[in-house]
Structure formats: structure tokens, C-alpha cells
Enzyme design. Structure first.
Site, PDB file in Angstrom:
ATOM      1  N   CYS A   1      -4.872   2.491  -3.623  1.00 34.33           N
ATOM      2  CA  CYS A   1      -3.622   3.010  -3.035  1.00 34.33           C
ATOM      3  C   CYS A   1      -2.452   2.063  -3.280  1.00 34.33           C
ATOM      4  O   CYS A   1      -1.552   1.932  -2.456  1.00 34.33           O
ATOM      5  CB  CYS A   1      -3.754   3.292  -1.544  1.00 34.33           C
ATOM      6  SG  CYS A   1      -4.924   4.593  -1.182  1.00 34.33           S
TER       7      CYS A   1
ATOM      8  N   HIS B   1       0.876  -1.173   0.000  1.00 32.48           N
ATOM      9  CA  HIS B   1       0.000   0.000   0.000  1.00 32.48           C
ATOM     10  C   HIS B   1       0.915   1.225   0.000  1.00 32.48           C
ATOM     11  O   HIS B   1       2.032   1.161   0.500  1.00 32.48           O
ATOM     12  CB  HIS B   1      -0.827  -0.056   1.287  1.00 32.48           C
ATOM     13  CG  HIS B   1      -1.925   0.947   1.400  1.00 32.48           C
ATOM     14  ND1 HIS B   1      -1.689   2.238   1.767  1.00 32.48           N
ATOM     15  CD2 HIS B   1      -3.266   0.834   1.217  1.00 32.48           C
ATOM     16  CE1 HIS B   1      -2.849   2.891   1.814  1.00 32.48           C
ATOM     17  NE2 HIS B   1      -3.822   2.058   1.478  1.00 32.48           N
TER      18      HIS B   1
ATOM     19  N   ASP C   1       2.992  -4.775   8.066  1.00 33.28           N
ATOM     20  CA  ASP C   1       1.783  -3.981   7.893  1.00 33.28           C
ATOM     21  C   ASP C   1       0.611  -4.960   7.966  1.00 33.28           C
ATOM     22  O   ASP C   1       0.338  -5.685   7.018  1.00 33.28           O
ATOM     23  CB  ASP C   1       1.846  -3.258   6.546  1.00 33.28           C
ATOM     24  CG  ASP C   1       0.503  -2.693   6.111  1.00 33.28           C
ATOM     25  OD1 ASP C   1      -0.482  -2.821   6.864  1.00 33.28           O
ATOM     26  OD2 ASP C   1       0.437  -2.129   5.006  1.00 33.28           O
TER      27      ASP C   1
ATOM     28  N   GLN D   1      -4.702  -5.386   6.936  1.00 35.37           N
ATOM     29  CA  GLN D   1      -5.732  -6.270   6.377  1.00 35.37           C
ATOM     30  C   GLN D   1      -5.726  -7.662   7.024  1.00 35.37           C
ATOM     31  O   GLN D   1      -6.687  -8.404   6.861  1.00 35.37           O
ATOM     32  CB  GLN D   1      -5.521  -6.435   4.870  1.00 35.37           C
ATOM     33  CG  GLN D   1      -5.577  -5.147   4.092  1.00 35.37           C
ATOM     34  CD  GLN D   1      -6.971  -4.543   4.052  1.00 35.37           C
ATOM     35  OE1 GLN D   1      -7.978  -5.233   4.260  1.00 35.37           O
ATOM     36  NE2 GLN D   1      -7.050  -3.254   3.806  1.00 35.37           N
TER      37      GLN D   1
ATOM     38  N   LYS E   1     -10.439  -1.189  10.607  1.00 38.35           N
ATOM     39  CA  LYS E   1     -10.575  -2.385   9.780  1.00 38.35           C
ATOM     40  C   LYS E   1     -10.871  -3.594  10.667  1.00 38.35           C
ATOM     41  O   LYS E   1     -10.960  -4.724  10.205  1.00 38.35           O
ATOM     42  CB  LYS E   1      -9.301  -2.638   8.975  1.00 38.35           C
ATOM     43  CG  LYS E   1      -8.859  -1.419   8.178  1.00 38.35           C
ATOM     44  CD  LYS E   1      -8.405  -1.755   6.803  1.00 38.35           C
ATOM     45  CE  LYS E   1      -7.565  -0.636   6.224  1.00 38.35           C
ATOM     46  NZ  LYS E   1      -8.222   0.083   5.154  1.00 38.35           N
TER      47      LYS E   1
END
Lengths: 419, 152
Positions: A377, A136, A213, A216, A239
Site C-alpha cells: 500500500c 501508506h 500515523d 506501525q 497491529k
């Protein structure tokens, strides 16, 4: 109908009381263009259960107050709730201590924090930082800025046509000049779950720290930071069925101790004179200013809610939806799925030969279906697949197989119009 | 199809999306410019051949985009071929009001011909950029501005 699809339908998701869960999310009763909302944009943000909304309202209505200061009753109660949320989060990812949990505004700020503190202090001219093609923008730009400032080099692990990291290329890329690895755990565009354990192990053989990261991954995979042995982990509350504006940076205590503060201000100090300042201990050293107290309480509540349902149940449910949807769209004319990795979270990105994603998005909106269209993104990733954009349906704990049918029906209508 | 959708995706638009007119390169244009919509990744290049009398002898475009942006570019090129620069600017202004005027205002569709099909775009604020990208790019090309048009 496909027999495989029928087979998934027969499995009635009985491990899971979907109607009860749906009732917990007030927004799911909304109508869009007079049709029931079919919310398939969970990778952008998830909806919030009543439990989270109530906990946040209760704070504002009954004990709104600043934390870590006043001796009065409300301030103490607010501090307890705020710090209580930190413990919930610490337990959720199995951190060693609550001082390893830093509240931020979200994944983006968490990554920026590491790039500007650890990065600035440790990256020197000629050093290399490794990321992957599927990052991202939030896990590209902070490192790019750092590399420009330090005259260091950003290196990018390539991916194959299925959207999987080519591990051998990573093995070839890593060397004594590599000083940091920052990798997405699960791709927001492709759904790919990366082999992060192997990546961390290899990087640690060279004594290189790794940031994950997990924006998600956090709502789909059980994450145990001690077992993974990642050095940093970043994710966002929104999220995870929690509020926007709050996120987490996990860092191993030895790293966080050695790092300089990110911002200066109140709460992050222990003693201030005009000549010098002594910084507060962890985690407060990295939390300058009044934090998002309601947000932290909301995030803690979201985790409590998720744990009641069971992250494994949620993941299993989303996997069934993904399998069903993948098979259901694969017959559609001219449709290509972007991201066909073996291990995926509930993200289905696709591209029609003759229909632009923006048109797909507008048509589906009139069916009440919310999906994301665009580059997500991840512009370098779009270039890798040589497409300007995709349409992306992403599943959450409250989505149903009937909603996938509405999506597929909508796509068929689009093909009739553009056919 | 729902009424608003039908008004947005009229047959003329679907047709120009499927077979865009003047979708080609002009080898030695007198003017050209690039446009880009970072929101959706649409990009377009508009080429013009303007003679010394100020008449647009040829106009074409290339790039990728949604049905609205492609049809808009296609209809624009069909409309502007043979027009003077001053006429092109006048049509730009009318088209711009057509897609951006407030709902309820009666659009001035005189001189717009087939372009009147874009009146439905006003109902879709997020799609206005799609319809106007080609036009802003054309205006930049007319004035030989080299900076990229960015609509966001």
C-alpha cells in the site's frame, strides 16, 4: 557463520521469557503445509494472545449489551468496560484526558476523520498540505481527496536512498501556505522511524498542526503525546496484538472541541428535534452509532498484556531480531535491502535481482513462513525505489532467532531453484 | 522441493522466466494493450502484428512480473506466432479453463502443448491471476480495446 551473528545468538534474549510469551499465542501452534507456522507478517497484522481472546469472549458470553443507554445491569457493566478501555488507552499514550481518545475502525478511518472535519473546515484554495514519500495510501488518499475538493496542493517530502526523510527539504517546503502536516511515525515498508519530534517542532513554529500515523510505531515505541506535542495521532488495534475493526484517533481537546462531527447518528447527540440537533460532548461527538464494544475491550486487554511484558522489552527483542536478520540476509546473492535507515522498527524489506517477490512468497509459504509480498500500500514509494514490489519480513514480540534461520534457509532454497 | 511447488515451478517455467522469448518491443504493432495486476504490481504490454489474412505474424511482450506471469507471457507468444486470430481465441479459452477449472477436473490439454505446464497453477488460487494476465492482455489487444486490463 558470521561472527557478528554468532554474537547476537550468544545473547540469549535472557531479559525475556520467549517461550512463555509464545505459549500465550494459541495460533503459533498452527501448522502450515505441515510445517510449524513462522509468522513474519506482523506489520500487516499481529496475532492475538489468549488474554485478549478471553476478554472478548467473556464480554460476549457474560455481559454483551449496548453501551451508554440502558439502566440495566449488563448495559452498565458493558459501559464500564468500554469506557475503562478508553482510560487504558489514554494512559498508554499519556493523553491529557479520556475525552481526547476517539474510537474509530482503525488508522485509516482516524485519518479520514481529521481530513473530512478539520481539513474541510480549515483548508482553502491555494493552501498546502505536507506528507512524505513513504506514506501508506491511507495517509495519501484522504489528503489528495481534500486537496482536489478545495483546490489545495499536496506536497511531498522527498527521501534519500536509505529511506530517510530529507529534513532540509521539509524546511524548504514549509511556508505560510502550509496548513497541515501529516506524517508516518514509522514506515510499514521501510521500517524507518521518522524524526517526528523535529517535524512537529518546526511545524509548530509556523502554527501548523501535525497528525502522526502511528500504525506501525505504536507496538514498538513508547509514545507520549504530551511530550511529542502532536496534535493528532492515529493507530489501529490489530497491529497492537488486539482485534481488527477498532482503532484510535487521539486529538488535542481544543482541536476536537472546535471540529464538526464526522458522522451523524445515535450516541453523538445530546438533543435532537426535527429542526436542529445539539451534539454530544467529547469524545461521543465523534462516535456515532453503536461502537465495536468487544473490539474496544480487546484493545484495552492487548495494552494490558503489552504492559505486562514491557514495550521496551518488546522493542529491544525486535531490534535484536532485525539486526540478526539484516546480517543473515546480507550475504545472499542478488539481495538488496530496501530501507536502510539508521533508526528502524522490526521491518526488513528486500528485493532479489532475479526472483520476483511473489515467487519468494509462494516458496516461503511452503516452509511455513508467512511474509508479505507486494507494494505494501505504498505505490509511490515503490516508484521512488524503481521496483514493483518487495518481500517484507516483519517481527513481533513472539518471533525467535530460530524462525529467522528458517526464513534465511528458505531464501537460500529459492536461490538454488532460480539461481 | 514439495510436489505442489514442483508442479507449479516446472523446469519449463523456470527456463522461460530466466530467458523469456519475444521479450521485446514491436515498433509498429497493428494491435497492442497493457495489463496490470494491482495486487502485486505486475504490468505487461503485449504487441501484435496481424496481417490482412488475420494471421498473427509477430507477437511480443514487455513488462515486469513474477516467474509465473513472465513464463506465461513468454510461452504464449511462442505459441501464438503464425496462428490465426480465431485459433488464438480458441487457445485462450482452453488455457483459461486449464488454470481456472475446479481441482479434480481433467484438464483438456489438447492443442496446448507446452502450456500444459500451467495446470499446477490451479492449486494456487492467488497465482491464477499471474498466469492469466498476459492472456487477458493479448485478448484485449486482439480486439484493440485500449482500456487497461486489470486483474484483481
Amino acid at each position: 557463520m558470521h561472527t557478528e551473528i554468532a554474537a547476537i545468538k550468544k545473547n540469549d534474549f535472557s531479559f525475556y521469557d520467549i517461550q512463555k510469551i509464545r505459549n500465550d499465542f494459541p495460533i503459533l501452534k498452527t501448522l502450515v503445509h505441515d510445517k510449524p507456522l513462522v509468522y513474519l507478517d506482523n506489520a500487516a497484522t499481529t496475532q492475538k494472545p489468549q488474554y485478549v481472546i478471553d476478554k472478548m469472549n467473556y464480554y460476549y458470553e457474560n455481559y454483551n449489551s449496548n453501551v451508554h443507554r440502558g439502566v440495566h445491569a449488563l448495559s452498565q457493566k458493558a459501559t464500564e468496560a468500554f469506557e475503562g478501555a478508553r482510560i487504558i488507552i489514554k494512559n498508554f499514550i499519556n493523553a491529557l484526558g479520556k475525552n481526547e481518545i476517539i474510537f474509530t475502525r482503525g488508522t485509516t478511518e482516524s485519518i479520514n476523520l481529521v481530513a473530512s472535519t478539520y481539513g474541510r473546515a480549515n483548508i482553502k484554495e491555494g493552501d498546502e498540505i505536507i506528507i512524505s514519500t513513504m506514506e501508506h495510501h491511507s495517509n495519501i488518499v484522504p489528503w489528495q481527496m481534500l486537496c482536489t475538493e478545495k483546490n489545495a496542493k499536496l506536497r511531498v517530502i522527498p527521501i534519500n536512498d536509505n529511506g530517510e526523510i530529507i529534513f532540509e527539504e521539509f524546511e524548504k517546503m514549509i511556508n505560510e501556505k502550509t496548513k497541515f502536516v501529516s506524517i508516518v511515525y514509522a514506515s510499514n515498508t521501510l521500517g524507518t522511524i521518522n524524526p517526528v519530534k523535529e517535524i512537529i517542532n518546526l511545524a509548530h513554529n509556523y502554527n501548523i498542526p501535525v497528525l502522526l500515523d502511528a500504525a506501525q510505531a505504536i507496538n514498538h515505541l513508547k509514545i507520549d503525546v504530551q511530550q511529542l506535542d502532536c496534535d493528532f495521532l492515529a493507530f489501529s488495534g490489530h497491529k497492537l496484538y488486539g482485534p481488527t475493526g477498532i482503532g484510535i484517533l487521539y486529538g488535542k481537546v481544543n482541536f476536537l472541541e472546535a471540529m464538526h462531527p464526522y458522522q451523524g447518528g445515535g450516541d453523538m447527540i445530546s438533543k435532537v428535534t426535527f429542526e436542529e440537533t445539539t451534539y454530544n460532548e467529547l469524545p461521543h461527538k465523534f462516535e456515532a452509532g453503536t461502537p465495536d464494544i468487544a473490539g474496544a475491550i480487546g484493545l484495552g486487554a492487548a495494552i494490558e498484556y503489552i504492559e505486562k511484558i514491557g514495550l521496551e522489552n518488546i522493542a529491544h527483542h525486535e531490534n535484536l531480531l532485525l539486526d540478526y536478520a539484516t546480517k543473515a540476509v546480507s550475504d545472499l546473492q542478488g539481495l538488496k535491502i530496501i530501507g536502510t535507515a539508521k533508526d528502524k522498527i522490526g521491518v526488513l524489506s528486500f528485493h532479489f535481482e532475479n526472483v520476483h517477490p511473489h515467487d519468494v512468497g509462494t516458496f516461503l509459504d511452503f516452509e511455513g513462513v508467512a511474509i508479505r509480498t507486494g507494494h505494501h500500500c505504498t505505490q509511490p514509494l515503490m516508484r521512488r525505489f524503481n521496483i514493483p514490489a518487495t518481500s517484507r519480513a516483519s517481527f513481533g514480540m513472539y518471533n525467535t532467532i530460530e524462525e529467522v534461520d528458517v526464513l534465511v534457509h528458505g531464501l537460500k532454497k529459492i536461490l538454488e531453484v532460480f539461481g | 522441493m514439495e510436489q505442489e511447488l514442483r508442479e507449479l515451478y516446472q523446469q519449463v517455467i523456470l527456463d522461460h522466466n530466466k530467458s523469456p522469448r519475444n521479450f521485446r518491443l514491436i515498433e509498429h504493432p497493428t494491435n497492442h494493450a497493457e495489463g496490470y495486476n494491482p495486487l502485486c504490481g505486475d504490468n505487461i504490454t503485449v504487441y501484435l502484428s496481424i496481417n490482412d489474412k488475420g494471421i498473427i505474424e509477430d507477437i511480443s511482450f514487455q513488462g515486469s512480473g513474477c516467474a509465473i506471469s513472465k513464463a506465461s507471457a513468454s510461452l504464449m507468444t511462442s505459441m501464438l506466432k503464425g496462428k490465426t486470430v480465431a485459433e488464438a481465441e480458441n487457445i485462450f479459452n482452453k488455457f483459461h479453463s486449464l488454470v481456472t477449472d475446479k481441482l479434480g477436473d481433467t484438464p483438456d490439454i489438447e492443442d496446448l502443448g507446452k502450456l500444459a505446464v500451467f495446470a499446477g497453477v490451479r492449486e494456487f488460487p492467488v497465482r491464477v491471476k499471474c498466469a492469466s494476465l498476459a492472456w487477458h492482455t493479448m485478448m484485449n489487444a486482439l480486439h484493440n480495446k485500449n482500456e487497461k486490463v486489470v486483474t484483481e
